[in-house]
Write a protein that holds these residues in place. Sequence first.
Motif, PDB file in Angstrom:
ATOM      1  N   ARG A  57       0.798  -1.278  -0.091  1.00  0.00           N
ATOM      2  CA  ARG A  57      -0.059  -0.059   0.017  1.00  0.00           C
ATOM      3  C   ARG A  57       0.733   1.289  -0.017  1.00  0.00           C
ATOM      4  N   MET A  58       1.929   1.213   1.048  1.00  0.00           N
ATOM      5  CA  MET A  58       2.914   2.372   0.734  1.00  0.00           C
ATOM      6  C   MET A  58       3.435   2.563  -0.544  1.00  0.00           C
ATOM      7  N   ILE A  59       3.820   1.664  -0.923  1.00  0.00           N
ATOM      8  CA  ILE A  59       4.456   1.650  -2.356  1.00  0.00           C
ATOM      9  C   ILE A  59       3.491   2.278  -3.359  1.00  0.00           C
ATOM     10  N   LEU A  60       2.337   1.784  -3.326  1.00  0.00           N
ATOM     11  CA  LEU A  60       1.438   2.248  -4.520  1.00  0.00           C
ATOM     12  C   LEU A  60       0.789   3.609  -4.152  1.00  0.00           C
ATOM     13  N   ASP A  61       0.765   4.055  -2.646  1.00  0.00           N
ATOM     14  CA  ASP A  61       0.923   5.528  -2.568  1.00  0.00           C
ATOM     15  C   ASP A  61       1.754   6.285  -3.105  1.00  0.00           C
ATOM     16  N   LYS A  62       2.883   5.976  -2.839  1.00  0.00           N
ATOM     17  CA  LYS A  62       4.222   6.764  -3.485  1.00  0.00           C
ATOM     18  C   LYS A  62       4.156   6.757  -5.011  1.00  0.00           C
ATOM     19  N   VAL A  63       3.588   5.808  -5.717  1.00  0.00           N
ATOM     20  CA  VAL A  63       3.676   5.836  -7.104  1.00  0.00           C
ATOM     21  C   VAL A  63       2.703   6.761  -7.654  1.00  0.00           C
ATOM     22  N   ALA A  64       1.306   6.653  -6.718  1.00  0.00           N
ATOM     23  CA  ALA A  64       0.256   7.304  -7.380  1.00  0.00           C
ATOM     24  C   ALA A  64       0.722   8.804  -7.214  1.00  0.00           C
ATOM     25  N   ARG A  65       1.369   9.270  -5.872  1.00  0.00           N
ATOM     26  CA  ARG A  65       1.836  10.565  -5.798  1.00  0.00           C
ATOM     27  C   ARG A  65       2.785  11.193  -6.827  1.00  0.00           C
ATOM     28  N   LEU A  66       3.652  10.337  -7.101  1.00  0.00           N
ATOM     29  CA  LEU A  66       4.757  10.574  -8.244  1.00  0.00           C
ATOM     30  C   LEU A  66       3.911  10.786  -9.457  1.00  0.00           C
ATOM     31  N   LEU A  67       2.987  10.056  -9.738  1.00  0.00           N
ATOM     32  CA  LEU A  67       2.396  10.188 -11.161  1.00  0.00           C
ATOM     33  C   LEU A  67       1.497  11.322 -11.069  1.00  0.00           C
ATOM     34  N   GLU A  68       1.049  11.763  -9.906  1.00  0.00           N
ATOM     35  CA  GLU A  68       0.034  12.960  -9.968  1.00  0.00           C
ATOM     36  C   GLU A  68       0.740  14.073 -10.211  1.00  0.00           C
ATOM     37  N   SER A  69       2.198  14.029  -9.624  1.00  0.00           N
ATOM     38  CA  SER A  69       3.023  15.341  -9.999  1.00  0.00           C
ATOM     39  C   SER A  69       4.050  15.261 -11.224  1.00  0.00           C
ATOM     40  N   ALA A  70       3.888  14.127 -11.970  1.00  0.00           N
ATOM     41  CA  ALA A  70       4.466  13.898 -13.108  1.00  0.00           C
ATOM     42  C   ALA A  70       4.105  14.925 -14.322  1.00  0.00           C
ATOM     43  N   ASP A  71       4.812  15.359 -15.327  1.00  0.00           N
ATOM     44  CA  ASP A  71       4.456  16.043 -16.622  1.00  0.00           C
ATOM     45  C   ASP A  71       3.277  15.452 -17.053  1.00  0.00           C
ATOM     46  N   PRO A  72       2.326  16.230 -17.631  1.00  0.00           N
ATOM     47  CA  PRO A  72       1.202  15.725 -18.120  1.00  0.00           C
ATOM     48  C   PRO A  72       1.163  14.686 -19.226  1.00  0.00           C
ATOM     49  N   ILE A  73       2.104  14.802 -20.185  1.00  0.00           N
ATOM     50  CA  ILE A  73       2.556  13.909 -21.281  1.00  0.00           C
ATOM     51  C   ILE A  73       2.958  12.695 -20.614  1.00  0.00           C
ATOM     52  N   ASP A  74       4.063  12.685 -19.706  1.00  0.00           N
ATOM     53  CA  ASP A  74       4.270  11.632 -19.125  1.00  0.00           C
ATOM     54  C   ASP A  74       3.189  10.739 -18.168  1.00  0.00           C
ATOM     55  N   GLN A  75       2.192  11.467 -17.839  1.00  0.00           N
ATOM     56  CA  GLN A  75       1.133  10.787 -17.176  1.00  0.00           C
ATOM     57  C   GLN A  75       0.417  10.182 -18.334  1.00  0.00           C
ATOM     58  N   GLU A  76       0.067  10.680 -19.472  1.00  0.00           N
ATOM     59  CA  GLU A  76      -0.646  10.054 -20.326  1.00  0.00           C
ATOM     60  C   GLU A  76       0.225   8.804 -21.145  1.00  0.00           C
ATOM     61  N   LEU A  77       1.556   9.023 -21.199  1.00  0.00           N
ATOM     62  CA  LEU A  77       2.438   7.912 -21.763  1.00  0.00           C
ATOM     63  C   LEU A  77       2.063   6.653 -20.711  1.00  0.00           C
ATOM     64  N   PHE A  78       2.277   7.287 -19.438  1.00  0.00           N
ATOM     65  CA  PHE A  78       2.270   6.039 -18.247  1.00  0.00           C
ATOM     66  C   PHE A  78       0.706   5.184 -18.504  1.00  0.00           C
ATOM     67  N   ARG A  79      -0.186   5.942 -18.686  1.00  0.00           N
ATOM     68  CA  ARG A  79      -1.638   5.381 -18.876  1.00  0.00           C
ATOM     69  C   ARG A  79      -1.418   4.816 -20.031  1.00  0.00           C
ATOM     70  N   MET A  80      -1.184   5.113 -21.204  1.00  0.00           N
ATOM     71  CA  MET A  80      -1.135   4.344 -22.547  1.00  0.00           C
ATOM     72  C   MET A  80      -0.265   3.324 -22.499  1.00  0.00           C
ATOM     73  N   CYS A  81       0.835   3.144 -22.172  1.00  0.00           N
ATOM     74  CA  CYS A  81       1.884   2.146 -22.440  1.00  0.00           C
ATOM     75  C   CYS A  81       1.791   1.216 -21.198  1.00  0.00           C
ATOM     76  N   MET A  82       1.901   1.783 -20.053  1.00  0.00           N
ATOM     77  CA  MET A  82       2.132   0.963 -18.873  1.00  0.00           C
ATOM     78  C   MET A  82       0.939   0.317 -18.506  1.00  0.00           C
ATOM     79  N   ILE A  83      -0.289   0.890 -18.555  1.00  0.00           N
ATOM     80  CA  ILE A  83      -1.571   0.539 -17.840  1.00  0.00           C
ATOM     81  C   ILE A  83      -2.242  -0.292 -19.236  1.00  0.00           C
ATOM     82  N   GLU A  84      -2.430   0.416 -20.348  1.00  0.00           N
ATOM     83  CA  GLU A  84      -3.197   0.041 -21.257  1.00  0.00           C
ATOM     84  C   GLU A  84      -2.586  -0.748 -22.365  1.00  0.00           C
TER      85      GLU A  84
END
Length: 182
Positions: free
Chosen positions: A119-146
């Motif tokens: 849970r702590m790791i997932l929280d850290k990753v979620a916070r990191l992604l929220e603060s990431a550049d918007p294009i990086d967020q979109e790339l993460f969503r597209m490539c890493m999740i979808e």
Amino acid sequence: MAERHSDVVLFDRLCRNDESAFRRLYERHRTPVYWYSRSLLRSDLDAEEVAADSFVALWKKRHSIVIHGLSALPWLLVTARNLSWNRRRSLNSRATVPMDDIDEPASQQLPLEEQIAQRMILDKVARLLESADPIDQELFRMCMIEGFAYKEAAARLDLTHGSVRNRLFRLRRHVQSVVAPA
């Protein structure tokens, strides 16, 4: 370019009660929300309910939600995480199954310490992604999740293949440094 791929426009329409925008957000994010819930709950049925409840919450709270970056996915994942934890607490408090009827041996269940660490790791990753550049967020969503290929993500976001590869490399390295500091 990126705006047509972002959730910002859809979310603006959602706030004006546009059901087609809600459907588009649902279609865009239902799979990652389901799989994230499934990873927390280890049950297809519970994951489906939590994913659906996450989108119900999005609709109900649409006027008070603030989207950071270009994607509603971080908000949906945090909501799914909280609903999953609530579901697990609820199921644990109502458990009346005799110990002999449990299929999974206790040795295969994660110890509480490991659950908390995850849970702590997932929280850290979620916070990191929220603060990431918007294009990086979109790339993460597209490539890493979808599961989009780098070439496909590059074409959709009007980037080069090398740019996508480099951005995701830096993002992964940043996630690793936050999750497992040296």
